[in-house]
Design a protein around this motif. Structure first.
Motif, PDB file in Angstrom:
ATOM      1  N   THR A 184      -8.010  12.717 -11.988  1.00  0.00           N
ATOM      2  CA  THR A 184      -7.225  13.039 -13.537  1.00  0.00           C
ATOM      3  C   THR A 184      -6.227  13.675 -13.341  1.00  0.00           C
ATOM      4  O   THR A 184      -6.293  14.947 -12.947  1.00  0.00           O
ATOM      5  CB  THR A 184      -8.279  13.317 -14.640  1.00  0.00           C
ATOM      6  N   GLY A 185      -4.695  13.366 -13.762  1.00  0.00           N
ATOM      7  CA  GLY A 185      -3.658  13.827 -13.544  1.00  0.00           C
ATOM      8  C   GLY A 185      -2.584  12.833 -13.895  1.00  0.00           C
ATOM      9  O   GLY A 185      -2.713  11.874 -14.298  1.00  0.00           O
ATOM     10  N   SER A 186      -1.304  13.571 -13.547  1.00  0.00           N
ATOM     11  CA  SER A 186       0.044  12.550 -13.433  1.00  0.00           C
ATOM     12  C   SER A 186       0.771  12.948 -12.488  1.00  0.00           C
ATOM     13  O   SER A 186       0.646  14.095 -11.767  1.00  0.00           O
ATOM     14  CB  SER A 186       0.720  13.050 -14.720  1.00  0.00           C
ATOM     15  N   ILE A 187       1.436  11.837 -11.900  1.00  0.00           N
ATOM     16  CA  ILE A 187       2.335  12.140 -10.840  1.00  0.00           C
ATOM     17  C   ILE A 187       3.810  11.615 -11.457  1.00  0.00           C
ATOM     18  O   ILE A 187       3.817  10.668 -12.296  1.00  0.00           O
ATOM     19  CB  ILE A 187       2.172  11.376  -9.595  1.00  0.00           C
ATOM     20  N   THR A 188       5.004  12.163 -10.914  1.00  0.00           N
ATOM     21  CA  THR A 188       6.325  11.763 -11.353  1.00  0.00           C
ATOM     22  C   THR A 188       7.226  11.510 -10.018  1.00  0.00           C
ATOM     23  O   THR A 188       7.178  12.289  -9.129  1.00  0.00           O
ATOM     24  CB  THR A 188       7.130  12.830 -12.175  1.00  0.00           C
ATOM     25  N   PHE A 189       7.591  10.228 -10.113  1.00  0.00           N
ATOM     26  CA  PHE A 189       8.240   9.919  -8.809  1.00  0.00           C
ATOM     27  C   PHE A 189       9.610  10.645  -8.576  1.00  0.00           C
ATOM     28  O   PHE A 189      10.163  11.049  -9.618  1.00  0.00           O
ATOM     29  CB  PHE A 189       8.718   8.439  -8.695  1.00  0.00           C
ATOM     30  N   THR A 190      10.039  11.051  -7.263  1.00  0.00           N
ATOM     31  CA  THR A 190      11.024  11.700  -6.992  1.00  0.00           C
ATOM     32  C   THR A 190      12.412  11.056  -7.325  1.00  0.00           C
ATOM     33  O   THR A 190      13.339  11.612  -7.934  1.00  0.00           O
ATOM     34  CB  THR A 190      11.114  12.095  -5.498  1.00  0.00           C
TER      35      THR A 190
ATOM     36  N   SER B 218       0.913  -1.327   0.039  1.00  0.00           N
ATOM     37  CA  SER B 218       0.082   0.085   0.053  1.00  0.00           C
ATOM     38  C   SER B 218       0.771   1.383  -0.124  1.00  0.00           C
ATOM     39  O   SER B 218       2.100   1.155   0.375  1.00  0.00           O
ATOM     40  CB  SER B 218      -0.864   0.050   1.278  1.00  0.00           C
ATOM     41  N   GLY B 219       0.304   2.417  -0.660  1.00  0.00           N
ATOM     42  CA  GLY B 219       1.091   3.685  -0.483  1.00  0.00           C
ATOM     43  C   GLY B 219       1.910   3.929  -1.816  1.00  0.00           C
ATOM     44  O   GLY B 219       2.151   2.729  -2.389  1.00  0.00           O
ATOM     45  N   LEU B 220       2.434   4.981  -1.920  1.00  0.00           N
ATOM     46  CA  LEU B 220       3.121   5.468  -3.214  1.00  0.00           C
ATOM     47  C   LEU B 220       4.458   5.932  -2.905  1.00  0.00           C
ATOM     48  O   LEU B 220       4.715   6.497  -1.797  1.00  0.00           O
ATOM     49  CB  LEU B 220       2.289   6.610  -3.946  1.00  0.00           C
ATOM     50  N   ASP B 221       5.292   5.596  -3.840  1.00  0.00           N
ATOM     51  CA  ASP B 221       6.600   6.283  -3.696  1.00  0.00           C
ATOM     52  C   ASP B 221       6.594   7.590  -3.576  1.00  0.00           C
ATOM     53  O   ASP B 221       5.374   8.370  -4.266  1.00  0.00           O
ATOM     54  CB  ASP B 221       7.713   5.782  -4.839  1.00  0.00           C
TER      55      ASP B 221
ATOM     56  N   SER C 154      11.185  12.907 -19.589  1.00  0.00           N
ATOM     57  CA  SER C 154      10.293  13.970 -19.300  1.00  0.00           C
ATOM     58  C   SER C 154      10.019  14.121 -17.898  1.00  0.00           C
ATOM     59  O   SER C 154       9.388  13.088 -17.150  1.00  0.00           O
ATOM     60  CB  SER C 154       9.210  13.989 -20.159  1.00  0.00           C
ATOM     61  N   THR C 155      10.268  15.171 -17.170  1.00  0.00           N
ATOM     62  CA  THR C 155       9.946  15.451 -15.963  1.00  0.00           C
ATOM     63  C   THR C 155       8.473  15.721 -15.801  1.00  0.00           C
ATOM     64  O   THR C 155       7.844  15.862 -14.851  1.00  0.00           O
ATOM     65  CB  THR C 155      10.609  16.689 -15.136  1.00  0.00           C
ATOM     66  N   VAL C 156       7.778  16.017 -16.825  1.00  0.00           N
ATOM     67  CA  VAL C 156       6.022  16.457 -16.965  1.00  0.00           C
ATOM     68  C   VAL C 156       5.720  15.332 -17.836  1.00  0.00           C
ATOM     69  O   VAL C 156       5.827  15.147 -18.968  1.00  0.00           O
ATOM     70  CB  VAL C 156       5.796  17.610 -17.206  1.00  0.00           C
TER      71      VAL C 156
ATOM     72  N   GLN D 106       4.676   1.567  -6.373  1.00  0.00           N
ATOM     73  CA  GLN D 106       6.253   1.617  -5.869  1.00  0.00           C
ATOM     74  C   GLN D 106       7.014   0.882  -7.044  1.00  0.00           C
ATOM     75  O   GLN D 106       6.504  -0.199  -7.584  1.00  0.00           O
ATOM     76  CB  GLN D 106       5.915   0.484  -4.698  1.00  0.00           C
ATOM     77  N   VAL D 107       8.286   1.330  -7.072  1.00  0.00           N
ATOM     78  CA  VAL D 107       9.090   0.990  -8.190  1.00  0.00           C
ATOM     79  C   VAL D 107      10.349   0.280  -7.099  1.00  0.00           C
ATOM     80  O   VAL D 107      10.617   0.631  -6.128  1.00  0.00           O
ATOM     81  CB  VAL D 107       9.983   2.114  -8.673  1.00  0.00           C
ATOM     82  N   SER D 108      10.621  -1.010  -7.636  1.00  0.00           N
ATOM     83  CA  SER D 108      11.691  -1.905  -6.847  1.00  0.00           C
ATOM     84  C   SER D 108      12.379  -2.532  -7.985  1.00  0.00           C
ATOM     85  O   SER D 108      12.198  -2.352  -9.293  1.00  0.00           O
ATOM     86  CB  SER D 108      11.048  -2.722  -6.015  1.00  0.00           C
TER      87      SER D 108
END
Length: 210
Positions: free
Chosen positions: A52-58, A29-32, A91-93, A202-204
């Motif tokens: 509706t939108g987008s997120i980019t992981f840090t 559960s949860g997001l990076d 792309s950061t966006v 979550q990225v691993s």
């Protein structure tokens, strides 16, 4: 009969090497950590993104590598609900055509899929998408961004034996056409939502070794 026995032995070996008991599935559960890079969300925090939108992981990943993304989502609109996992973008966006994109699309009670590499898109026409539930999407996506061509595996996360033989989707065999002889051209990952809710992203490390 012999093939069935060999497959059962293979799955048991994988289970043992993963340190999981048969039937045991890791809960997530949860997001990076992420930045909202587009759209408008009704809710966006460390445990949920909705709207509706987008997120980019840090955190970025090395290009020309392999990583997995664990994704739990609900496609909330019958005809306009989608969620797209983006990996190896430059792309950061988001959205952007760069990188590798695995898109889940709701059509009534079913889920269809598309896989893209740097803007070249193919529909998923084989595999086991019939087992994906649009209001309870729970998958693991392996992106192998190495060599001369990206390869993508997708599993339902009710499996503990993550291997090419158990993948619900394999981009080498389950697409309407071939992906280009190319790999994602960046190091950034994220998620694009359209009338959707994401409760885990979550990225691993990759589940399958190169």
């Amino acid at each position: 009969m012999e093939k069935s026995i060999l497959k059962s032995l293979f799955i048991l070996v994988v289970l043992a090497s993963a340190g999981c008991a048969p039937g045991e599935v890791e809960s997530i559960s949860g997001l990076d950590s992420y930045t909202v890079t587009g759209g408008s969300f009704s809710q966006s925090d460390s445990s949920i993104v909705q709207g509706t939108g987008s997120i980019t992981f840090t955190s970025s990943v090395p290009n020309f590598s392999s990583r997995s993304m664990a994704l739990k989502a609900s496609l909330d609109n019958i005809t306009l609900g989608t969620v797209t996992a983006v990996m190896y973008s430059n792309s950061t966006v988001l959205p952007s055509s760069s990188g590798v994109r695995v898109k889940f699309i709701r059509t009534g009670a079913s889920v269809s899929m598309q896989i893209s590499v740097n803007g070249s898109t193919q529909n998923v026409t084989g595999g086991n998408t019939s087992f994906f539930f649009p209001t309870a999407l729970d998958v693991v996506i392996d992106v192998h961004n190495v060599g001369t061509k990206t390869r993508v595996y997708v599993w339902r996360r009710d499996l503990t034996a993550y291997a090419p033989e158990t993948a619900d989707i394999d981009s080498n065999t389950d697409l309407s056409g071939s992906l280009p002889n190319a790999v994602g051209n960046g190091t950034l990952n994220g998620v694009i939502l359209e009338n959707a809710t994401v409760t885990a992203a979550q990225v691993s490390t990759s589940k399958v070794l190169d």
